[in-house]
Structure formats: structure tokens, C-alpha cells
Design a protein around this motif. Structure first.
Motif, mmCIF file in Angstrom:
data_model
loop_
_atom_site.group_PDB
_atom_site.id
_atom_site.type_symbol
_atom_site.label_atom_id
_atom_site.label_comp_id
_atom_site.label_asym_id
_atom_site.label_seq_id
_atom_site.Cartn_x
_atom_site.Cartn_y
_atom_site.Cartn_z
ATOM 1 N N ALA A 181 0.924 -1.304 -0.017
ATOM 2 C CA ALA A 181 -0.158 0.033 0.118
ATOM 3 C C ALA A 181 1.069 1.312 0.074
ATOM 4 O O ALA A 181 0.436 2.370 -0.556
ATOM 5 N N LEU A 182 1.923 1.322 0.609
ATOM 6 C CA LEU A 182 2.808 2.502 0.754
ATOM 7 C C LEU A 182 3.483 2.635 -0.428
ATOM 8 O O LEU A 182 3.724 3.720 -0.895
ATOM 9 N N LEU A 183 3.678 1.583 -1.395
ATOM 10 C CA LEU A 183 4.499 1.518 -2.659
ATOM 11 C C LEU A 183 3.622 1.694 -3.872
ATOM 12 O O LEU A 183 4.003 2.088 -4.838
ATOM 13 N N GLY A 184 2.348 1.531 -3.524
ATOM 14 C CA GLY A 184 1.247 1.671 -4.632
ATOM 15 C C GLY A 184 1.342 0.438 -5.486
ATOM 16 O O GLY A 184 1.110 0.369 -6.754
ATOM 17 N N VAL A 185 1.603 -0.698 -5.015
ATOM 18 C CA VAL A 185 1.652 -2.195 -5.900
ATOM 19 C C VAL A 185 0.919 -2.969 -5.070
ATOM 20 O O VAL A 185 0.210 -3.033 -3.964
ATOM 21 N N SER A 186 0.801 -4.216 -5.626
ATOM 22 C CA SER A 186 -0.049 -5.114 -5.174
ATOM 23 C C SER A 186 0.850 -6.213 -4.088
ATOM 24 O O SER A 186 2.034 -6.169 -4.362
ATOM 25 N N PRO A 187 0.303 -6.614 -3.292
ATOM 26 C CA PRO A 187 0.728 -7.504 -2.165
ATOM 27 C C PRO A 187 1.972 -8.546 -3.018
ATOM 28 O O PRO A 187 2.822 -9.090 -2.229
ATOM 29 N N ALA A 188 1.153 -9.067 -4.045
ATOM 30 C CA ALA A 188 1.940 -10.233 -4.877
ATOM 31 C C ALA A 188 3.337 -9.540 -5.165
ATOM 32 O O ALA A 188 4.387 -10.242 -5.140
ATOM 33 N N GLN A 189 3.204 -8.550 -5.633
ATOM 34 C CA GLN A 189 4.688 -7.887 -6.191
ATOM 35 C C GLN A 189 5.635 -7.790 -4.923
ATOM 36 O O GLN A 189 6.774 -7.982 -5.431
ATOM 37 N N ILE A 190 5.104 -7.481 -3.853
ATOM 38 C CA ILE A 190 6.210 -7.472 -2.834
ATOM 39 C C ILE A 190 6.721 -8.868 -2.492
ATOM 40 O O ILE A 190 7.829 -9.024 -2.259
ATOM 41 N N THR A 191 5.860 -9.590 -2.386
ATOM 42 C CA THR A 191 6.195 -11.022 -2.439
ATOM 43 C C THR A 191 7.060 -11.632 -3.367
ATOM 44 O O THR A 191 8.131 -12.250 -2.981
#
Length: 270
Positions: free
Chosen positions: A21-31
Motif C-alpha cells: 500500500a505504501l508503494l502503490g503496488v499489489s501485495p503479490a509484487q512485494i512477495t
């Protein structure tokens, strides 16, 4: 790099969804970023570090350098042919600034001859197929580029007499291996020290390890061989322990010149 980003997020008390949310991407992208399945740009990496309240500029710069390194390493030709752990090791080599080894039973991998490496891999149970064996031997030989290539890194090895005397192959192969170590030790960036059997005060029999120095100390990694494969250690507290352990083992070893004389005597015995 991916592991370090996960650690920074966890230290900040954020889960993947909150970081996304802080980066403005999906949780899947962080994973995917944290598992090494997806790359990350310099801008995004620095934004993540800021959100994670990381103020260590040198550490962040090192992560950026690793993240933006688009080098297609020699190890890519082994992708799909060898387990990913071999590729991970090669990439670790690529980013290394130095390597320290403590060897008690086997000669350190970077110092091994082809015959020696083949004999070591041949001892595996269950046995490898001929193709699997040769791929592993070729990979080990290719890794030597970090000490024998155009931009070698400093390498220091403390080797117990046991590792020098154990014949993993025949007498001729052992002589060739010892001679190879002597030749390598003549290079300015390679230091070999020996711990003789008759050395007093050596309670470090379980100290076999490879300490790989990163771009900053926080990115150092220790590799230890275990019964189910290589174990990677990179927690800061443990790294400090292994740094101290290496210094203690080194302190009871022979000086480089005396070590070369010692190995020369072993060669003559063969």
C-alpha cells in the motif's frame, strides 16, 4: 538483496500488504520482490527503504547496486541443469569482496583441482549420474574465476593438516592438489595457512566454513556444509560470532611461509 528487503520490512513492523500500500503496488509484487522472483528499480528500492525507516546510506547504496546489476552471469548456463543453490552460490561469489575459509576435512572448493572435486562429488549417496557429476565439477571449476579471473578477490584459507592428507582420490591426484594449492598461494591476493596435527590449543574441529564478504559488512554471508546441503547464515549477531571464530582459528595456524614449507614436505612424502 531480496532477503534484506524482507528483513527491513519485518523490522519496520509491516506486513506485505501494508508495504504494498505504501508503494502503490499489489501485495503479490512485494512477495515476488522479496522471494527474488521479480526485480526492483532503484527508485522503488529507495522508497521502500525510506518507508522502512532505514537510514544506513551505505547499506542502501549496496542494495541498489545489487538490484540494478544486469550482469548475465556465467552461472545462467546452468539454470535448469543444477539445483538453484548452485546458482545462488555463484551469484554470491559475483557480489563478494573477499572470502575466508576454514577447512578441516576437505580442501576449500575454490582451491580444488578438477580431479579432487570429481572425487568429492563421486562420494555422494545416492550416486549422481555421470552427467550430474560432470555438471557439478564444471560449475566448481567455473567458480574459480573469482580468484583466477581478471578481477580476483582476496581469498584467505586456513586448512587443517587432515584436509591436506586425506586422499579423496589416489596418490597422484593428492600430489597434484597440494601442488595446485602451493601455486595459488604464490598470488598476492591468496593466503594459505596450515594447522598441523601437533598444534596445541585447537578446539575448533567443527569450524569448517566459508565466510563471504559483501559490499558492506551487513551483507556478509557464512556458508556451512550440513547433512542436507549448504546452510547460509547472515544474521548480524551470528556473523559477528563467525568473524571471531575465523580470527581464533587463524591465530593458531602457521604463518603463510611456514605453511608453504609444510605443504612442500607433504608433497615430497607423496
Amino acid at each position: 538483496m531480496a532477503t534484506e528487503l524482507r528483513r527491513l520490512r519485518e523490522a519496520a513492523g509491516l506486513n506485505a500488504r501494508e508495504a504494498a500500500a505504501l508503494l502503490g503496488v499489489s501485495p503479490a509484487q512485494i512477495t515476488h520482490i522479496e522471494s527474488g522472483l521479480a526485480g526492483v528499480s532503484e527508485q522503488r528500492l529507495r522508497r521502500l527503504a525510506s518507508h522502512y525507516a532505514c537510514k544506513e546510506d551505505e547499506f542502501i547504496d549496496a542494495l541498489v547496486s545489487m538490484a540494478t546489476d544486469r550482469t548475465r552471469g556465467w552461472w545462467e548456463e546452468y539454470r535448469g541443469l543444477l539445483p538453484t543453490s548452485f546458482l545462488d552460490l555463484s551469484e554470491l561469489d559475483h557480489h563478494a569482496r573477499f572470502q575466508h575459509n576454514v577447512a578441516i576435512v576437505f580442501v576449500p572448493g575454490l582451491l580444488q583441482t578438477m580431479d579432487y572435486a570429481r572425487a568429492v562429488y563421486s562420494s555422494r549417496v545416492p550416486e549422481l549420474t555421470e552427467n550430474e557429476l560432470e555438471l557439478r565439477v564444471q560449475h566448481r571449476m567455473a567458480r574459480r574465476v573469482i580468484i583466477e579471473g581478471p578481477s580476483p578477490i582476496p581469498c584467505e584459507a586456513v586448512i587443517h593438516e587432515a584436509a591436506l592428507r586425506i586422499r579423496v582420490n589416489d596418490r597422484a591426484a593428492s600430489r597434484a592438489q597440494l601442488t595446485h594449492i602451493l601455486e595459488l598461494s604464490e598470488a598476492e591476493h591468496i593466503t594459505v595457512r596450515v594447522i598441523p596435527f601437533d598444534q596445541d590449543g585447537f578446539p575448533w574441529g567443527g569450524s569448517t566454513m566459508t565466510y563471504v564478504g559483501g559490499r558492506v559488512p551487513k551483507l556478509d554471508t557464512v556458508i556451512r556444509d550440513g547433512p542436507v546441503g549448504a546452510l547460509y547464515v547472515d544474521a548480524e549477531a551470528q556473523l559477528a560470532t563467525y568473524r571471531l571464530r575465523f580470527q581464533k582459528v587463524k591465530a593458531v595456524s602457521l604463518e603463510p611461509e611456514r605453511s608453504r614449507d609444510f605443504i612442500n614436505r607433504l608433497v615430497k612424502e607423496l
